[in-house]
Design a protein around this motif. Structure first.
Motif, PDB file in Angstrom:
ATOM      1  N   VAL A  32       0.861  -1.180   0.000  1.00  0.00           N
ATOM      2  CA  VAL A  32       0.000   0.000   0.000  1.00  0.00           C
ATOM      3  C   VAL A  32       0.900   1.234   0.000  1.00  0.00           C
ATOM      4  O   VAL A  32       1.686   1.444   0.929  1.00  0.00           O
ATOM      5  CB  VAL A  32      -0.924   0.022   1.239  1.00  0.00           C
ATOM      6  CG1 VAL A  32      -1.802   1.270   1.218  1.00  0.00           C
ATOM      7  CG2 VAL A  32      -1.771  -1.237   1.291  1.00  0.00           C
ATOM      8  N   GLU A  33       0.813   2.013  -1.048  1.00  0.00           N
ATOM      9  CA  GLU A  33       1.648   3.210  -1.162  1.00  0.00           C
ATOM     10  C   GLU A  33       1.261   4.209  -0.073  1.00  0.00           C
ATOM     11  O   GLU A  33       0.082   4.474   0.156  1.00  0.00           O
ATOM     12  CB  GLU A  33       1.449   3.850  -2.536  1.00  0.00           C
ATOM     13  CG  GLU A  33       2.440   4.949  -2.855  1.00  0.00           C
ATOM     14  CD  GLU A  33       3.835   4.424  -3.208  1.00  0.00           C
ATOM     15  OE1 GLU A  33       4.790   5.202  -3.064  1.00  0.00           O
ATOM     16  OE2 GLU A  33       3.937   3.266  -3.620  1.00  0.00           O
ATOM     17  N   LYS A 170      -6.900   3.494   1.811  1.00  0.00           N
ATOM     18  CA  LYS A 170      -6.025   2.842   0.831  1.00  0.00           C
ATOM     19  C   LYS A 170      -5.867   1.349   1.130  1.00  0.00           C
ATOM     20  O   LYS A 170      -5.891   0.512   0.223  1.00  0.00           O
ATOM     21  CB  LYS A 170      -4.647   3.506   0.823  1.00  0.00           C
ATOM     22  CG  LYS A 170      -4.602   4.873   0.165  1.00  0.00           C
ATOM     23  CD  LYS A 170      -3.180   5.411   0.218  1.00  0.00           C
ATOM     24  CE  LYS A 170      -3.070   6.773  -0.452  1.00  0.00           C
ATOM     25  NZ  LYS A 170      -1.689   7.315  -0.356  1.00  0.00           N
ATOM     26  N   THR A 171      -5.685   1.026   2.418  1.00  0.00           N
ATOM     27  CA  THR A 171      -5.413  -0.363   2.795  1.00  0.00           C
ATOM     28  C   THR A 171      -6.639  -1.247   2.595  1.00  0.00           C
ATOM     29  O   THR A 171      -6.544  -2.347   2.022  1.00  0.00           O
ATOM     30  CB  THR A 171      -4.947  -0.445   4.257  1.00  0.00           C
ATOM     31  OG1 THR A 171      -3.856   0.462   4.458  1.00  0.00           O
ATOM     32  CG2 THR A 171      -4.493  -1.849   4.605  1.00  0.00           C
ATOM     33  N   ASN A 173      -9.245  -0.719   0.632  1.00  0.00           N
ATOM     34  CA  ASN A 173      -9.580  -0.844  -0.788  1.00  0.00           C
ATOM     35  C   ASN A 173      -8.567  -1.700  -1.549  1.00  0.00           C
ATOM     36  O   ASN A 173      -8.921  -2.351  -2.531  1.00  0.00           O
ATOM     37  CB  ASN A 173      -9.731   0.539  -1.423  1.00  0.00           C
ATOM     38  CG  ASN A 173     -11.028   1.209  -1.008  1.00  0.00           C
ATOM     39  OD1 ASN A 173     -12.053   0.552  -0.872  1.00  0.00           O
ATOM     40  ND2 ASN A 173     -10.993   2.509  -0.779  1.00  0.00           N
ATOM     41  N   LYS A 174      -7.320  -1.715  -1.080  1.00  0.00           N
ATOM     42  CA  LYS A 174      -6.331  -2.613  -1.689  1.00  0.00           C
ATOM     43  C   LYS A 174      -6.751  -4.068  -1.490  1.00  0.00           C
ATOM     44  O   LYS A 174      -6.735  -4.879  -2.423  1.00  0.00           O
ATOM     45  CB  LYS A 174      -4.955  -2.359  -1.071  1.00  0.00           C
ATOM     46  CG  LYS A 174      -3.916  -3.436  -1.343  1.00  0.00           C
ATOM     47  CD  LYS A 174      -3.534  -3.521  -2.818  1.00  0.00           C
ATOM     48  CE  LYS A 174      -2.630  -2.377  -3.221  1.00  0.00           C
ATOM     49  NZ  LYS A 174      -2.069  -2.577  -4.581  1.00  0.00           N
ATOM     50  N   GLU A 177      -9.797  -4.929  -3.497  1.00  0.00           N
ATOM     51  CA  GLU A 177      -9.458  -4.969  -4.928  1.00  0.00           C
ATOM     52  C   GLU A 177      -8.847  -6.302  -5.328  1.00  0.00           C
ATOM     53  O   GLU A 177      -9.120  -6.832  -6.411  1.00  0.00           O
ATOM     54  CB  GLU A 177      -8.492  -3.819  -5.239  1.00  0.00           C
ATOM     55  CG  GLU A 177      -7.944  -3.792  -6.636  1.00  0.00           C
ATOM     56  CD  GLU A 177      -6.824  -2.770  -6.779  1.00  0.00           C
ATOM     57  OE1 GLU A 177      -5.887  -3.033  -7.557  1.00  0.00           O
ATOM     58  OE2 GLU A 177      -6.871  -1.730  -6.099  1.00  0.00           O
TER      59      GLU A 177
END
Length: 514
Positions: A32-33, A170-171, A173-174, A177
């Motif tokens: 995760v960027e 972000k985490t 949804n990663k 996904e």
């Protein structure tokens, strides 16, 4: 790259380093960027000497692996694990040569080994003085002074807080996904959790709860957050086990409050079940609240269930996440929680109001009948052992509220890209017209204690660690010679909480009780 839900389930409570367990492809898919990659990339491109420090498991190795292409492109010197260095002199020679050649350098090392290395090598370690200064000022307060970054940058992952809304979003949804439900069980709990957790309202409600615990002081690493989200998707169980379970225990809104690591434990504070709303609770109980649901609006009224209490708890949680009125429950948080978060977010904006509240709470801790909030009474105690509770406290001095300020922590400007959520503030009392001060570090637990004492909570019931913290603060305050002195002495019996007043007038005194 997609993973079945059995792989996702393995992320929960995995005690091993992900860098040691998963393949490069799997790590790349899970990565995760975050802001810290941009920060490190910037300093690599500027050819700085970077000391990446923190605790074991903070993700230093994973960060270095994620930056491999950048490091290779700049021919950087990389020491991925300085904790295991056997020959400090050989390491020093290699590092010094790399710095002399103008190469960017990155050294991953835990906090204690870094201190030991500095003690052994001293000024011979490149950037020694800069490392000392940056470690000292890794956190600054309000508009505090900052050190200018020169050749060296210390990035301490102890100060990184991943419980910000951006990183949470972000985490989650990663994982959503890359999660691929099994073909034969599209309607199992895990598959439905994937669908529901993608809904923006569900995510907003979830993040609103989780980001609050970042301000409590809980330190988590990316492995913890990935494990948390993996659990609320899969319950941490394989598909073959989930198939045999038909209860709602594996629904995400129950799993959020039923995991077994520290993150789940702290989240229990915000379980919607704890916050009563008479109208909503009554309608949920009897099954008449049928409007405003995001998904299906049919449910069995808890009053008719075999286990009515368990059914009501699950429904109340589901209501918070899946009903348009769910936010009304979050508004029922105790006022002290809201006020504490406001201070951390607003800083100076509510300083005078908050200073008075804290003054009142401390004053009432020592004297429940004290109603002043513009003067902080300074109490002196005497005891023979540090951990014994004093039997008597005496007050004849005070500090005015204009001698006090609140300081909210933040990262220095050169680390601004790193994720950070403040978890405390400082209550600082200054000596008049001088920069001499004494300060009290106030976290959520201590702030709640002071708030409760302010409205009548007995100080005898205050947890011991907070009692001693306040007593130590008072002993330090007693050394402020410029504190204003009253012509009245207050003498407090700390055992029976009785109070004696001694007024001094022209070298004569009058005493009375109460």
């Amino acid at each position: 790259m997609y993973f079945d839900l059995d792989f996702i389930a393995k992320l929960y409570n995995n005690r091993n380093s992900y860098a040691d367990v998963f393949s490069i492809e799997e790590l790349r898919a899970l990565h995760v960027e975050s802001g810290i990659e941009a920060l490190l990339k910037k300093y690599i491109e500027q050819k700085k000497l970077i000391f990446l420090t923190g605790n074991p498991g903070d993700g230093k190795t994973h960060l270095i692996k994620s930056l491999k292409s950048v490091l290779d492109a700049h021919n950087a010197y990389v020491e991925p694990d300085a904790n295991s260095i056997k020959d400090e002199e050989a390491f020093l020679t290699e590092l010094t040569e790399a710095v002399s050649d103008g190469k960017p350098c990155i050294v991953a090392i835990n906090e204690f080994p870094l201190i030991s290395l500095m003690e052994k090598l001293g000024d011979r370690l490149p950037g020694f003085q800069q490392i000392m200064l940056q470690r000292e000022k890794g956190i600054i307060y309000n508009k505090g002074g900052e050190e200018t970054v020169k050749e060296v940058v210390v990035v301490d992952l102890n100060n990184r807080n991943l419980l910000s809304r951006d990183m949470l979003e972000k985490t989650l949804n990663k994982l959503l996904e890359i999660s691929k439900p099994c073909e034969n069980c599209k309607s199992c709990s895990a598959s439905m959790n994937v669908i529901k957790l993608k809904h923006p309202v569900v995510q907003q409600r979830l993040f609103s709860v989780i980001e609050k615990i970042g301000s409590i002081g809980l330190h988590v690493v990316m492995r913890d957050i990935l494990g948390f989200f993996a659990f609320i998707i899969t319950s941490g169980k394989k598909c073959v086990i989930r198939k045999t379970e038909v209860s709602d225990e594996n629904d995400y809104y129950n799993l959020i409050f039923n995991g077994s690591n520290e993150l789940f434990t702290v989240l229990a504070i915000f379980d919607p079940f704890h916050y009563s709303h008479p109208e909503i609770d009554e309608r949920l109980w009897n099954g008449t609240l049928t409007e405003g649901w995001l998904f299906e609006d049919k449910y069995t009224a808890p009053e008719y269930a075999d286990e009515p209490l368990e059914a009501f708890i699950a429904l109340k949680r589901r209501f918070y996440f899946e009903n348009e009125r769910g936010n009304e429950l979050l508004e029922l948080l105790p006022t002290e929680y809201k006020a504490y978060y406001d201070v951390l977010l607003q800083g100076y904006d509510r300083q005078d109001e908050m200073i008075k509240k804290i003054i009142s709470g401390i004053n009432k801790f020592f004297n429940p009948d004290d109603n002043e909030d513009d003067k902080l009474k300074i109490w002196t105690t005497h005891k023979y052992e540090l951990r014994t509770y004093p039997r008597v406290a005496v007050s004849s001095k005070y500090a005015y509220s204009n001698q006090i300020e609140l300081l909210v922590p933040r990262l220095p400007g050169h680390l601004k890209e790193m994720e950070y959520v403040p978890d405390h503030f400082l209550f600082r009392v200054y000596k008049s017209k001088e920069k001499v001060f004494v300060e009290l570090r106030i976290d959520l637990n201590l702030y709640r204690v002071l708030t409760l004492v302010q409205v009548g909570y007995p100080s005898q019931l205050v947890p011991e660690q907070h009692q001693f913290k306040l007593l130590r603060f008072m002993n330090e305050l007693s050394s402020l010679e410029s504190a204003s002195r009253a012509n009245e002495f207050l003498i407090r019996d700390m055992d029976n909480r009785s109070l004696y007043r001694v007024k001094v007038n022209n070298a004569q005194y009058v005493s009375k009780r109460g």
